[in-house]
Design an enzyme around this catalytic site. Sequence first.
Site, mmCIF file in Angstrom:
data_model
loop_
_atom_site.group_PDB
_atom_site.id
_atom_site.type_symbol
_atom_site.label_atom_id
_atom_site.label_comp_id
_atom_site.label_asym_id
_atom_site.label_seq_id
_atom_site.Cartn_x
_atom_site.Cartn_y
_atom_site.Cartn_z
ATOM 1 N N HIS A 299 13.823 -6.398 -24.053
ATOM 2 C CA HIS A 299 13.220 -5.102 -24.385
ATOM 3 C C HIS A 299 11.849 -4.934 -23.731
ATOM 4 C CE1 HIS A 299 15.796 -5.158 -28.303
ATOM 5 N NE2 HIS A 299 16.525 -5.059 -27.212
ATOM 6 N N ASP B 128 18.953 -2.758 -22.360
ATOM 7 C CA ASP B 128 19.174 -4.191 -22.167
ATOM 8 C C ASP B 128 19.435 -4.516 -20.698
ATOM 9 O OD1 ASP B 128 18.826 -4.896 -24.813
ATOM 10 O OD2 ASP B 128 20.962 -5.047 -25.264
ATOM 11 N N HIS C 213 24.388 -9.265 -21.749
ATOM 12 C CA HIS C 213 23.396 -10.078 -21.051
ATOM 13 C C HIS C 213 24.034 -11.033 -20.048
ATOM 14 C CE1 HIS C 213 20.386 -8.436 -23.648
ATOM 15 N NE2 HIS C 213 20.921 -8.951 -24.734
ATOM 16 N N HIS D 192 21.009 1.950 -25.708
ATOM 17 C CA HIS D 192 20.391 0.644 -25.893
ATOM 18 C C HIS D 192 20.986 -0.388 -24.939
ATOM 19 C CE1 HIS D 192 18.002 -2.408 -27.831
ATOM 20 N NE2 HIS D 192 19.059 -3.201 -27.684
#
Length: 315
Positions: free
Chosen positions: A85, A247, A270, A243
């Site tokens: 973030h 990321d 991720h 969001h």
Amino acid sequence: MGIHLHEYQTTLKSRATLSGFGVHSGKPVSMHFLPADADTGIVFQYAGEGAARRELRALFSEVGSTDLCTMLGDPAGHHVATVEHVMGALLGIGVDNVVIEIDGSEVPILDGSAAAFVEAFDQAGLEMLPVKRRYIHVLKPVRIESGASWAEFRPYVGTRFEVEIDFETPAIGRQSFAADINAETFRKEIARARTFGFMKDVERLWAAGYALGSSLENSVVIGDDGRVINMEGLRYPNEFARHKLLDAMGDLALAGARFIGCFRSYRGGHRLNAAALRRLLSDGSAFQIVETRRERGRSSEMIAVNAPANAPWAL
């Protein structure tokens, strides 16, 4: 036709400070953001009491884990977790160089978005430095797949992210968000999108020592009935996809330079973001390093430059 890119590197004008709790550790942590010279990049410095000062550069070569969050360093030793973030915020508003003093091993989750980081950086202000900014210019498509998930880089005139997600829950379902990235768009459309999770996963995560700091104050939580249980509801109709885009920005900020190109993903995360970045930067024919040149009354033109031998993208 040229594109509008910032020609010079930036840093913060003054110091900024934020404090909070780690979403996984539940421990209090403070961060100080300090102005830095050109070509410093983003550097985390551990500043805990009674320990030698240690540094971790915010580069993909330092990624030690992509389970639940992006972690720099050694998971069993010195590390800084949940960097995505703050890295997304630095990329989003255009900060190239900063030293981050941190007195814990996890970036504070704050409200689960990048909004507080943006506010702190805006209050500190940005300063332009007299050194050209380098970009990673994507020259050809590069794609990676993992089961039904995939991610790819494609040539594009500008910096663009396109993210699509698909969850078997009524609160999310299949949704997407795409944007050409600049500071104004990031502040309005991306920075406030919060992290999210499922109530059914909480006990399992707690038992494994994760999500100890997670709460309705810093996460959008989806209940067993498939509905959002936060009283205030969502900040955007497609907050979940936004969001995921945040990321992705944070993960790709670990390239060590900004992109000129488009990043697209479907059901990513991720691990996939990191794998796609490594795939791109391992193919010297897929990108080139450029600087920009601006002539009076015209937008920026890209000029290829020789990358330093120790550059993070020189694998």
